[in-house]
Enzyme design. Structure first.
Site, PDB file in Angstrom:
ATOM      1  N   ASP A  99     -36.757 119.310 103.938  1.00  0.00           N
ATOM      2  CA  ASP A  99     -35.788 118.362 103.216  1.00  0.00           C
ATOM      3  C   ASP A  99     -35.952 118.385 101.674  1.00  0.00           C
ATOM      4  OD1 ASP A  99     -38.348 116.940 103.973  1.00  0.00           O
ATOM      5  OD2 ASP A  99     -37.421 115.018 103.131  1.00  0.00           O
ATOM      6  N   GLU A 162     -39.872 113.984 104.452  1.00  0.00           N
ATOM      7  CA  GLU A 162     -40.782 113.872 103.653  1.00  0.00           C
ATOM      8  C   GLU A 162     -40.452 112.980 102.607  1.00  0.00           C
ATOM      9  OE1 GLU A 162     -43.745 114.275 100.445  1.00  0.00           O
ATOM     10  OE2 GLU A 162     -41.819 114.667 100.402  1.00  0.00           O
TER      11      GLU A 162
END
Length: 492
Positions: A99, A162
């Site tokens: 991400d 994250e």
């Protein structure tokens, strides 16, 4: 096996590695609300993140590694170690994430193009963390092609949120368990021995309807992620008073003339009529929330200007006054009462990353990184005392405790030896950072690369890019690390 056997293969595979990274960058893996896939599968962080995970697992399987998708919360690729009957080999984990933070504007190339130019590959995630993940994967590939057989299973773990709430890693670890030891390629070289604590919270002011007619807010917003210094902020102002907008424009022109440079950075300050309202727009400079001193907070500029106006709602005036008196351009929490520091990790940093308004409230979302010898209670005390004076509420969200390893510990010395052997750099030593990595999610884990000493930190900024020669060097370092950390006699 000699080092040259697998290092030569890294060099041979570089063009393939670059093309792999380009393809991965082209997935816009900014976290989105939950979506459904074509067969009814649930993508908890949106289609883009899911597509990036599917791509990496599929391509990793083609390399000979065993894929696992944990309901799109995360996944892994295993290089399974051979074991004697009745024995279970240890697992060495490499924890990365797919991400990315929002791209924002102002890029030289499309943020999701993976464009290669002048020796760099451009794109959101090139350094944080797609580039380092690809380097680790191709390090495994080189060792496998060289015929190496690890004594420990090597597991590349692919996180999916994250940059936000780590829900995915929590779900993944609950399902699969944690590796026995390892590293995350999501920080700095030589090696990170400490990470500051991280806390996120909202400062909220509830608003009542204004008691009198006059200047009001129609919209107020800023920032794109709590862990980024906001590049943009805007306010939409409304008044029925004749000539009100001319007066606001005059004030804005004066403000602009006296704020050509703020903290060494040139902001963009503008205003225009939008229908029956007047819009004030600010462009500052984005930076990683762990280093707010490197950016220019557009919310702070906007609040300073709005402080020169008089709103019909006194609660709005008070909230703006609070910001300007106790936050302003401070990045170390000086005036809000949470300034902390220690010798091991330096100063606390304070970043207002988001600004929101819904006519019933104004909300500032704050991201704090506090020194390793303190707790979140140590800084919340001062913040709450200051906020109480303005009748402001504090709403805490997820926090992460600091981690710290002695620089002389065997773990840190092992990674230092690997780095020094591959770079010849004997000057730089272990460091502590304000960033937060997956090293916090398990024991016996540290952040190892991939930002080299002296290189500009472009994470969370426009024109994020990775030098191709750095990509090759980090791949060689990770190949050497995997080789040495999976020997039969290795112990962390």
């Amino acid at each position: 096996m000699e080092k040259k056997d697998y290092i030569g293969i890294v060099e041979k595979n570089m063009q393939e590695e670059i093309e792999f990274l380009q393809k991965l960058i082209r997935f816009n893996s900014e976290e989105r609300p939950e979506e459904k896939g074509p067969n009814g599968e649930v993508y908890p962080f949106g289609k883009g993140v899911a597509e990036a995970l599917d791509f990496t697992l599929t391509e990793g399987e083609k390399m000979g590694f065993v894929p696992k998708n944990v309901d799109y919360y995360g996944g892994h690729l295993d290089w399974v170690a051979k074991a004697e009957e009745g024995e279970t080999p240890k697992t060495m984990g490499i924890l990365g994430h797919l991400d990315v933070v929002p791209a924002g504007g102002g890029w030289s190339f499309d943020a999701y193009s993976g464009e290669v130019s002048d020796g760099y590959i451009y794109g959101r995630g090139t350094t944080d963390d797609k580039g380092p993940v690809v380097a680790a994967l191709f390090a495994m590939k080189a060792l496998k092609e060289a015929g190496y057989e690890p004594a420990s299973t090597v597991r590349v773990i692919l996180g999916c949120d994250e940059e936000t709430n780590w829900i995915g890693m929590d779900k993944y670890l609950a399902a699969e368990g944690a590796p026995d030891y390892g590293f995350t390629p999501d920080g700095d070289f030589p090696v990170i021995n400490g990470e500051k604590g991280i806390a996120n919270f909202d400062i909220i002011r509830k608003l009542n309807p204004p008691a009198a007619k006059g200047l009001t807010l129609r919209a107020l917003e800023g920032g794109s992620a709590k862990n980024m210094v906001p590049e943009k902020a805007r306010a939409l102002l409304n008044s029925t008073e004749k000539g009100a907008y001319d007066k606001i424009k005059e004030k804005l022109d004066d403000f602009k003339a006296t704020h050509l440079v703020i903290n060494g950075i040139e902001p963009e300050i503008s205003g225009k009529l939008v229908g029956k309202s007047y819009e004030v727009s600010i462009v500052g400079k984005s930076a990683h929330g762990a280093h707010p001193e490197l950016g220019l907070n557009a919310i702070s500029i906007l609040m300073e200007f709005l402080g020169e106006l008089n709103f019909a709602n006194e609660e709005v005036n008070d909230t703006i006054d609070f910001y300007n008196k106790h936050i302003g351009y401070d990045v170390y929490g000086e005036r809000i009462g949470c300034e902390l520091s220690d010798e091991k990790s330096g100063k606390l940093t304070f970043n207002v990353g988001l600004l929101a308004f819904d006519k019933k409230s104004i909300t500032y979302t704050v991201n704090v990184r506090y020194p390793v010898t303190y707790t979140d209670d140590d800084f919340y005390k001062g913040v709450i005392e200051t906020a109480d004076k303005y009748d402001l509420g504090i709403v805490k969200s997820r926090s992460q405790e600091p981690i710290y390893f002695d620089p002389e510990s065997p773990m840190i010395k092992t990674f230092m030896d690997i780095y020094q052997e591959n770079t010849g750099d004997m000057e730089n030593g272990p460091i502590t950072i304000g960033g937060g990595t997956y090293a916090r999610s398990m024991k016996n884990c540290v952040a190892f690369g991939a930002l080299f000493p002296g290189d500009p930190d472009l994470m969370h900024q426009k024109d994020e890019r990775l030098a191709l020669d750095r990509l090759e060097t980090m791949t060689k370092i990770y190949a050497d690390a995997i080789f040495k950390l999976t020997q039969p006699d290795f112990s962390m």
